[in-house]
Design a protein around this motif. Structure first.
Motif, PDB file in Angstrom:
ATOM      1  N   THR A  48      71.233 -13.303  58.998  1.00 12.85           N
ATOM      2  CA  THR A  48      70.294 -13.976  60.014  1.00 12.85           C
ATOM      3  C   THR A  48      69.892 -13.168  61.043  1.00 12.85           C
ATOM      4  O   THR A  48      68.660 -13.061  61.696  1.00 12.85           O
ATOM      5  CB  THR A  48      70.611 -15.339  60.120  1.00 12.85           C
TER       6      THR A  48
ATOM      7  N   LEU B  87      67.680 -10.013  60.359  1.00 11.71           N
ATOM      8  CA  LEU B  87      66.245 -10.535  60.026  1.00 11.71           C
ATOM      9  C   LEU B  87      65.684 -10.818  61.513  1.00 11.71           C
ATOM     10  O   LEU B  87      64.353 -10.419  61.712  1.00 11.71           O
ATOM     11  CB  LEU B  87      66.238 -11.652  59.091  1.00 11.71           C
TER      12      LEU B  87
ATOM     13  N   TYR C 105      60.863 -12.474  52.689  1.00 10.61           N
ATOM     14  CA  TYR C 105      62.412 -11.918  52.188  1.00 10.61           C
ATOM     15  C   TYR C 105      62.892 -12.652  51.099  1.00 10.61           C
ATOM     16  O   TYR C 105      63.046 -13.920  51.304  1.00 10.61           O
ATOM     17  CB  TYR C 105      63.113 -11.768  53.715  1.00 10.61           C
ATOM     18  N   ALA C 106      63.562 -12.050  50.292  1.00 15.18           N
ATOM     19  CA  ALA C 106      64.119 -12.678  49.213  1.00 15.18           C
ATOM     20  C   ALA C 106      65.183 -12.045  48.534  1.00 15.18           C
ATOM     21  O   ALA C 106      64.857 -10.775  48.157  1.00 15.18           O
ATOM     22  CB  ALA C 106      63.122 -13.133  47.999  1.00 15.18           C
TER      23      ALA C 106
ATOM     24  N   PHE D  24      62.007  -7.126  50.603  1.00 16.16           N
ATOM     25  CA  PHE D  24      61.074  -7.523  51.465  1.00 16.16           C
ATOM     26  C   PHE D  24      59.597  -7.289  50.825  1.00 16.16           C
ATOM     27  O   PHE D  24      59.473  -6.366  50.192  1.00 16.16           O
ATOM     28  CB  PHE D  24      61.021  -6.664  52.651  1.00 16.16           C
TER      29      PHE D  24
ATOM     30  N   LYS E 229      58.796 -15.589  56.137  1.00  9.40           N
ATOM     31  CA  LYS E 229      59.316 -16.708  55.179  1.00  9.40           C
ATOM     32  C   LYS E 229      60.439 -16.059  54.600  1.00  9.40           C
ATOM     33  O   LYS E 229      60.559 -14.865  53.866  1.00  9.40           O
ATOM     34  CB  LYS E 229      58.211 -17.255  54.388  1.00  9.40           C
ATOM     35  N   ARG E 230      61.668 -16.726  54.497  1.00  6.71           N
ATOM     36  CA  ARG E 230      62.866 -16.373  53.853  1.00  6.71           C
ATOM     37  C   ARG E 230      62.955 -17.091  52.595  1.00  6.71           C
ATOM     38  O   ARG E 230      62.774 -18.681  52.822  1.00  6.71           O
ATOM     39  CB  ARG E 230      64.040 -16.555  54.555  1.00  6.71           C
TER      40      ARG E 230
ATOM     41  N   GLN F 108      55.722 -21.133  56.367  1.00 12.88           N
ATOM     42  CA  GLN F 108      56.208 -20.221  57.023  1.00 12.88           C
ATOM     43  C   GLN F 108      56.721 -20.147  58.387  1.00 12.88           C
ATOM     44  O   GLN F 108      55.950 -21.351  59.001  1.00 12.88           O
ATOM     45  CB  GLN F 108      55.886 -18.808  56.703  1.00 12.88           C
TER      46      GLN F 108
END
Length: 146
Positions: free
Chosen positions: A18, A21, A43-44, A48, A96-97, A140
């Motif tokens: 975290t 990011l 982000y997943a 990215f 947005k994660r 987001q």
């Protein structure tokens, strides 16, 4: 001046936490604001997807910095195209994660980011990356432009 948007997918060199990011987002906001570049970052699972929009020289400068950033690998340019107007004009950088649960909740998109973003599959469907970015931008963390 002519506007463009540029969409790319990349893989994190190592899984960011975290705090990592947050630092990436803060840096993007600072640099993008200075160049009048707007956009959205998803982000997943170690990957990215980002859209950058603005004047071509400014967007290309930001993308060149991304390409030279050791925190990214496997950079895949999905689209670089002229646009009539910005779609993310109210944000220096939206973020947005995406969690696995969110992927499952979007069956039209889920196959494209089961283990991070599948750049080749996304790129094979024109407009898909942009549609995903727009859709997820509605849910987001927005950072207003400088």
């Amino acid at each position: 001046m002519a506007l463009i948007h540029l969409i790319y997918v990349s893989t994190a060199f190592r899984e960011p936490g975290t705090d990592d990011l947050d630092r990436i987002l803060e840096s993007a906001i600072r640099r993008n604001t200075a160049l009048n570049v707007t956009g959205m970052l998803l982000y997943a699972d170690g990957s990215f997807m980002q859209v950058l929009e603005g004047e071509a020289a400014a967007v290309d400068e930001v993308f060149a910095r991304v390409e030279n950033d050791a925190r990214h690998t496997g950079i895949f340019l999905i689209e670089r195209a002229p646009i009539d107007e910005r779609s993310f004009d109210t944000w220096s950088m939206g973020f947005k994660r995406l969690a696995a649960r969110e992927a499952a909740a979007h069956p039209a998109y889920a196959p494209f980011f089961e283990r991070g973003f599948d750049a080749a599959r996304i790129g094979a469907h024109p407009g898909l990356a942009f549609d995903m970015l727009i859709d997820f931008s509605r849910r987001q963390r927005a950072i207003p432009p400088g």
